[in-house]
Design a protein around this motif. Structure first.
Motif, short mmCIF file in Angstrom:
data_model
loop_
_atom_site.label_atom_id
_atom_site.label_comp_id
_atom_site.label_asym_id
_atom_site.label_seq_id
_atom_site.Cartn_x
_atom_site.Cartn_y
_atom_site.Cartn_z
N GLN A 177 -43.15 -1.07 -43.06
CA GLN A 177 -41.98 -0.31 -43.53
C GLN A 177 -42.40 0.96 -44.27
N SER A 178 -43.46 0.86 -45.06
CA SER A 178 -43.96 2.05 -45.76
C SER A 178 -44.45 3.10 -44.75
N ALA A 179 -45.11 2.63 -43.70
CA ALA A 179 -45.58 3.55 -42.66
C ALA A 179 -44.40 4.20 -41.94
N ASP A 180 -43.37 3.40 -41.66
CA ASP A 180 -42.17 3.94 -41.00
C ASP A 180 -41.50 5.00 -41.87
N GLU A 181 -41.46 4.74 -43.19
CA GLU A 181 -40.84 5.70 -44.09
C GLU A 181 -41.63 7.01 -44.13
N MET A 182 -42.96 6.91 -44.10
CA MET A 182 -43.76 8.13 -44.08
C MET A 182 -43.56 8.90 -42.78
N VAL A 183 -43.40 8.18 -41.68
CA VAL A 183 -43.11 8.84 -40.40
C VAL A 183 -41.78 9.58 -40.48
#
Length: 311
Positions: A177-183
């Protein structure tokens, strides 16, 4: 683990968005290091040694050796990799200059047959100032900016790894989820940079200002002609024309001032949006990604490394 973690490969757009974020903080780390380098008096004889020691200090303290910086990434990332290698090389007794790091990055790319980094530090400064309108919130101390930029770079790089490995690595839902938010934020960063570029390229026409000037001039000319036709004595003629002429000058000045203000502020909305996105990214990367031991093992053991060496 979310279904995406095991079954979907990252899209080119996702990788580009993640790379934008990593490149942004790599560039800020270089600018902070440059500001630190330039803070020494010109007569300082050990400046290169002190710059190398400072970068090495933060590199070790933040454990950046465990972060996979991409030697084929953005120009800023390539230069930063070269600078880190110089600062950490025990055989390098002289120290570090950013000019030497840039030359090293170019030489490496040439030897490996890659596109040569073409971004200069002047380019990085100009891009940074243009992006935020000179109003980015920066720490007063150069050392603080360097440490913060490197910290965010390290955290963004971990999330980029999660995105890049895609289906090859199984990670926990919070980390994904953190990676998705950064994307998501990286995509916004790309869109806002494109909007700024369009505004920079779009000329502001002077047609409206010229038309306003023509209307004012014709109005004043007709008024003056009307006064002349009355046959009034000279003192009355001047008394009637003087206020009109003063109004004509004021309206002319205001019309061209409005045009100048439009030119000066045409980038403000895009720059304000970029500052907002930067603040959002700083907030996202203000803490370490929620990486579990299992996540760390998965990222270390994955075989789907990006081209280039690991750090």
């Amino acid at each position: 683990m979310t279904p995406r973690a095991g079954f979907r490969e990252p899209s080119r757009d996702e990788l580009a968005a993640a790379q934008q974020v990593v490149g942004m903080f790599a560039a800020e780390a270089l600018l902070a290091l440059e500001r630190y380098e330039q803070s020494f008096p010109s007569a300082t004889t050990d400046r290169a040694r002190q710059v190398a020691d400072r970068l090495a200090h933060w590199w070790r303290r933040l454990e950046l050796d465990g972060v996979r910086l991409d030697v084929e990434g953005t120009d800023a990332e390539q230069i930063l990799v070269a600078a880190a290698d110089l600062s950490l090389d025990p055989r390098n007794q002289w120290g570090l200059s950013l000019e030497e790091a840039s030359a090293q990055a170019v030489n490496r790319a040439a030897i490996e047959g890659r596109t040569l980094p073409a971004t200069s530090f002047a380019d990085l400064r100009t891009e940074f100032d243009d992006a935020y309108g000179g109003r980015a919130n920066l720490p007063v101390r150069d050392d603080d900016w360097l440490a913060q930029s490197l910290t965010r770079l390290a955290r963004a790089s971990v999330l980029r790894d999660v995105i890049a490995e895609g289906a090859q690595v199984r990670v926990s839902a919070p980390l994904r989820q953190s990676a998705d938010e950064m994307v998501r934020q990286g995509r916004q960063l790309m869109d806002d940079r494109l909007d700024l570029a369009r505004r920079q390229e779009a000329p502001i026409s002077r047609r409206a200002a010229f038309m306003q000037q023509a209307r004012l001039t014709s109005t004043y000319a007709l008024y003056s002609l009307g006064v002349d036709l009355t046959g009034a004595p000279l003192w009355a003629d001047l008394a009637l024309k003087a206020p009109a002429f003063a109004l004509y000058l004021k309206e002319t000045r205001d019309a061209w001032q409005d045009h100048s203000d439009a030119v000066a502020t045409r980038l403000d909305p895009a720059q304000a949006q970029l500052r907002s996105v930067r603040n959002d990214l700083i907030g996202t990367l203000s803490t370490d990604p929620p990486t579990t031991r299992r996540d760390n093992r998965a990222l270390r053991n994955t075989t789907n490394h990006r081209p280039g060496k690991d750090r």
